[in-house]
Design a protein around this motif. Structure first.
Motif, PDB file in Angstrom:
ATOM      1  N   HIS A   1      59.368  -2.993 -61.282  1.00  0.00           N
ATOM      2  CA  HIS A   1      59.607  -4.169 -60.445  1.00  0.00           C
ATOM      3  C   HIS A   1      58.312  -4.902 -60.091  1.00  0.00           C
ATOM      4  O   HIS A   1      58.294  -6.129 -59.994  1.00  0.00           O
ATOM      5  CB  HIS A   1      60.333  -3.735 -59.163  1.00  0.00           C
TER       6      HIS A   1
ATOM      7  N   SER B   1      65.058  -2.127 -59.323  1.00  0.00           N
ATOM      8  CA  SER B   1      65.514  -2.909 -58.170  1.00  0.00           C
ATOM      9  C   SER B   1      66.319  -4.121 -58.602  1.00  0.00           C
ATOM     10  O   SER B   1      67.319  -4.463 -57.983  1.00  0.00           O
ATOM     11  CB  SER B   1      64.320  -3.378 -57.339  1.00  0.00           C
ATOM     12  N   VAL B   2      65.844  -4.785 -59.629  1.00  0.00           N
ATOM     13  CA  VAL B   2      66.528  -5.966 -60.155  1.00  0.00           C
ATOM     14  C   VAL B   2      66.810  -5.707 -61.628  1.00  0.00           C
ATOM     15  O   VAL B   2      65.907  -5.768 -62.456  1.00  0.00           O
ATOM     16  CB  VAL B   2      65.660  -7.238 -59.992  1.00  0.00           C
TER      17      VAL B   2
ATOM     18  N   HIS C   1      70.324  -9.277 -64.522  1.00  0.00           N
ATOM     19  CA  HIS C   1      70.236 -10.341 -63.511  1.00  0.00           C
ATOM     20  C   HIS C   1      69.323 -11.463 -63.982  1.00  0.00           C
ATOM     21  O   HIS C   1      69.592 -12.633 -63.731  1.00  0.00           O
ATOM     22  CB  HIS C   1      69.736  -9.773 -62.190  1.00  0.00           C
TER      23      HIS C   1
ATOM     24  N   GLN D   1      60.561 -10.467 -66.059  1.00  0.00           N
ATOM     25  CA  GLN D   1      61.396  -9.284 -65.846  1.00  0.00           C
ATOM     26  C   GLN D   1      60.762  -8.052 -66.452  1.00  0.00           C
ATOM     27  O   GLN D   1      60.511  -7.997 -67.651  1.00  0.00           O
ATOM     28  CB  GLN D   1      62.783  -9.506 -66.473  1.00  0.00           C
TER      29      GLN D   1
END
Length: 71
Positions: free
Chosen positions: A37, A9-10, A14, A3
């Motif tokens: 990302h 974006s994410v 999450h 991560q």
């Protein structure tokens, strides 16, 4: 789970939820401060959509983390 902490974006949350969902499986979460990302370093004033178009290479620490996992 890899991560980038500047991933627009994410969201980082999450990755935490994915980790929690895999609690019965051996899973490691590796975060990369300042990476986008695509695991690239972006200038602090760069807009999220602009970071998707960076043509710089991904940070080598990500490849190291993947190689560590694979071995």
């Amino acid at each position: 789970i890899l991560q980038g902490e500047r991933d627009d974006s994410v969201p980082a949350a999450h990755a935490g939820m994915l980790l929690a969902g895999r609690r019965q499986f051996p899973t490691k979460l590796v975060t990369f401060p300042g990476l986008t990302h695509f695991y690239k370093v972006a200038p602090p004033d760069l807009l999220p959509m602009q970071s998707m178009g960076l043509e710089t290479p991904s940070h080598p620490a990500v490849a190291d983390a993947i190689a560590d996992w694979a071995s």
